[in-house]
Design a protein around this motif. Structure first.
Motif, PDB file in Angstrom:
ATOM      1  N   ASP A 104      68.126  87.097  -0.172  1.00 63.08           N
ATOM      2  CA  ASP A 104      67.814  85.924  -0.999  1.00 63.08           C
ATOM      3  C   ASP A 104      68.814  84.779  -0.789  1.00 63.08           C
ATOM      4  O   ASP A 104      68.581  83.664  -1.229  1.00 63.08           O
ATOM      5  N   GLN A 105      69.925  85.055  -0.098  1.00 61.35           N
ATOM      6  CA  GLN A 105      70.951  84.029   0.090  1.00 61.35           C
ATOM      7  C   GLN A 105      70.941  83.438   1.498  1.00 61.35           C
ATOM      8  O   GLN A 105      71.800  82.628   1.838  1.00 61.35           O
ATOM      9  N   GLU A 106      69.983  83.863   2.312  1.00 64.21           N
ATOM     10  CA  GLU A 106      70.016  83.424   3.715  1.00 64.21           C
ATOM     11  C   GLU A 106      69.842  81.920   3.871  1.00 64.21           C
ATOM     12  O   GLU A 106      70.489  81.300   4.712  1.00 64.21           O
ATOM     13  N   GLN A 107      68.995  81.352   3.042  1.00 58.90           N
ATOM     14  CA  GLN A 107      68.798  79.898   3.136  1.00 58.90           C
ATOM     15  C   GLN A 107      70.086  79.158   2.764  1.00 58.90           C
ATOM     16  O   GLN A 107      70.461  78.170   3.405  1.00 58.90           O
ATOM     17  N   HIS A 108      70.780  79.639   1.730  1.00 61.76           N
ATOM     18  CA  HIS A 108      72.055  79.007   1.346  1.00 61.76           C
ATOM     19  C   HIS A 108      73.062  79.071   2.494  1.00 61.76           C
ATOM     20  O   HIS A 108      73.836  78.144   2.724  1.00 61.76           O
ATOM     21  N   LEU A 109      73.025  80.182   3.199  1.00 63.26           N
ATOM     22  CA  LEU A 109      73.972  80.350   4.295  1.00 63.26           C
ATOM     23  C   LEU A 109      73.641  79.428   5.470  1.00 63.26           C
ATOM     24  O   LEU A 109      74.532  78.894   6.135  1.00 63.26           O
ATOM     25  N   MET A 143      84.034  86.380   3.089  1.00 70.06           N
ATOM     26  CA  MET A 143      84.029  85.779   1.751  1.00 70.06           C
ATOM     27  C   MET A 143      82.680  86.036   1.099  1.00 70.06           C
ATOM     28  O   MET A 143      81.646  85.880   1.743  1.00 70.06           O
ATOM     29  N   SER A 144      82.711  86.431  -0.174  1.00 66.04           N
ATOM     30  CA  SER A 144      81.445  86.487  -0.911  1.00 66.04           C
ATOM     31  C   SER A 144      81.663  86.222  -2.386  1.00 66.04           C
ATOM     32  O   SER A 144      82.780  86.324  -2.885  1.00 66.04           O
ATOM     33  N   GLY A 145      80.594  85.843  -3.046  1.00 64.20           N
ATOM     34  CA  GLY A 145      80.658  85.512  -4.466  1.00 64.20           C
ATOM     35  C   GLY A 145      79.740  86.396  -5.283  1.00 64.20           C
ATOM     36  O   GLY A 145      78.688  86.826  -4.815  1.00 64.20           O
TER      37      GLY A 145
END
Ligand code: TRP
Length: 333
Positions: free
Chosen positions: A150-155, A8-10
């Motif tokens: 840049d999305q690693e923290q969100h993950l 899944m990705s946005g």
């Protein structure tokens, strides 16, 4: 593809796709669409946290759809849908919000950045942005999430929220992991060699898939060069390395080899090299750009793509939400 892993990705519908997005993200999606059960979502709800004015939203959403399809994403193969078309997203977001703490949300790097960028609009949606993103992922019980650094923290937060839910209410969600198809992601340098190609930096050093042929040529011809190396050991400066790297992405191997040889013989002519790069870049981009234009004119097709995507996404969302409500004890009959 019953047993395939769920991906899944946005994609945020803000701004035009550039070459960096193409090689960094879209190509990654296109490569995985055959081997995984893929959900690719246009994050229109997320964009409300930073773009409350929705005048251009429709056009942007259409463009994102057209651009991704023109780059090879196949809506018959993946579930390609708009976030707002799947209302279960908002329901799961609400439940997850009760498991997310103010303190951890305030510590998120992207939140702190946004507070600096838009101090006049520090809304709660901005604070809970990672919770909404977690809802997107968990809604399909996805385990693989193709995203950039840049999305690693969100993950990581998504994993925390998933685990918190599982511990409190029962094991429903897999732990989502960041994921790239094949080897390392290709890095696309900016035309001035000052870092990655990006939409917020130097516009003249960023090539968009929507750029017309003459704009592409102008940007490339304007790229900085110098009078060339003086001996065969001279290392390439960043701005020259950038031209070589871009050439590697769109030109034939022989062509890149020839210029590399010229470089080591100190006989390289950067004007010729940039002309060649412009030719090859135009040959690469123009079919995609024209394809995007055709798709954008076909409103019926766009609608059909969105409906088809929404239907697939809702089906998966419905199954998950039944499990979620059951696990949470929100079933009173
Ligand atoms: N936050 C992501 C970005 O800015 C977009 C996004 C929204 C996303 N929902 C997602 C990414 C779910 C991965 C999974 O790029």
């Amino acid at each position: 593809m019953m047993d395939a892993k769920i991906v899944m990705s946005g994609i945020r519908p803000t701004g035009l796709l550039h070459l960096g997005n193409y090689f960094g993200a879209v190509q990654n999606y296109v490569r995985m669409q055959q081997s995984y059960n893929c959900f690719f979502m246009i994050a229109d709800l997320h964009s409300l946290t930073t773009h409350p004015d929705t005048k251009e939203l429709k056009e942007n959403v259409h463009r994102v759809i057209a651009e991704n399809i023109a780059c090879g994403l196949d809506p018959n193969c993946v579930a390609f849908y708009c976030q707002s078309h799947v209302q279960e997203t908002s329901e799961l977001y609400l439940y997850l919000n009760m498991l997310a703490y103010k303190g951890e949300l305030e510590k998120t790097v992207t939140f702190k950045e946004k507070v600096r960028q838009q101090p006049e609009n520090v809304n709660a949606g901005l604070l809970t942005y990672p919770v909404l993103q977690t809802a997107d992922i968990l809604l399909h019980r996805a385990s693989l999430v193709p995203v950039g650094k840049d999305q690693e923290q969100h993950l990581e937060m998504a994993r925390n929220f998933a685990n918190r839910f599982n511990h409190r209410y029962g094991e429903i969600f897999p732990e989502p992991q960041a994921f790239n198809f094949g080897s390392d992601l290709v890095k696309v340098p900016s035309l001035d060699g000052s870092g990655k190609m990006s939409k917020s930096e130097n516009q003249n050093a960023t090539i968009y898939l929507a750029d017309e042929d003459d704009e592409i040529r102008k940007k490339i011809m304007r790229a900085k060069t110098d009078s060339g190396p003086t001996d065969s050991q001279t290392p390439k400066p960043d701005y020259i390395e950038a031209i070589f790297l871009l050439m590697k992405l769109v030109s034939k191997e022989e062509v890149v080899n020839k210029f590399n040889e010229d470089y080591s013989k100190c006989s390289i002519r950067y004007g010729d090299m940039k002309n060649q790069l412009a030719d090859d870049m135009i040959e690469f981009i123009s079919p995609i750009r024209n394809n995007v234009k055709d798709i954008l004119q076909n409103k019926k097709y766009l609608q059909q793509v969105m409906e088809q995507g929404a239907e697939k996404a809702r089906k998966s969302a419905k199954t998950t939400m039944e499990l979620v409500r059951q696990a949470m004890g929100l079933n009173y009959y």
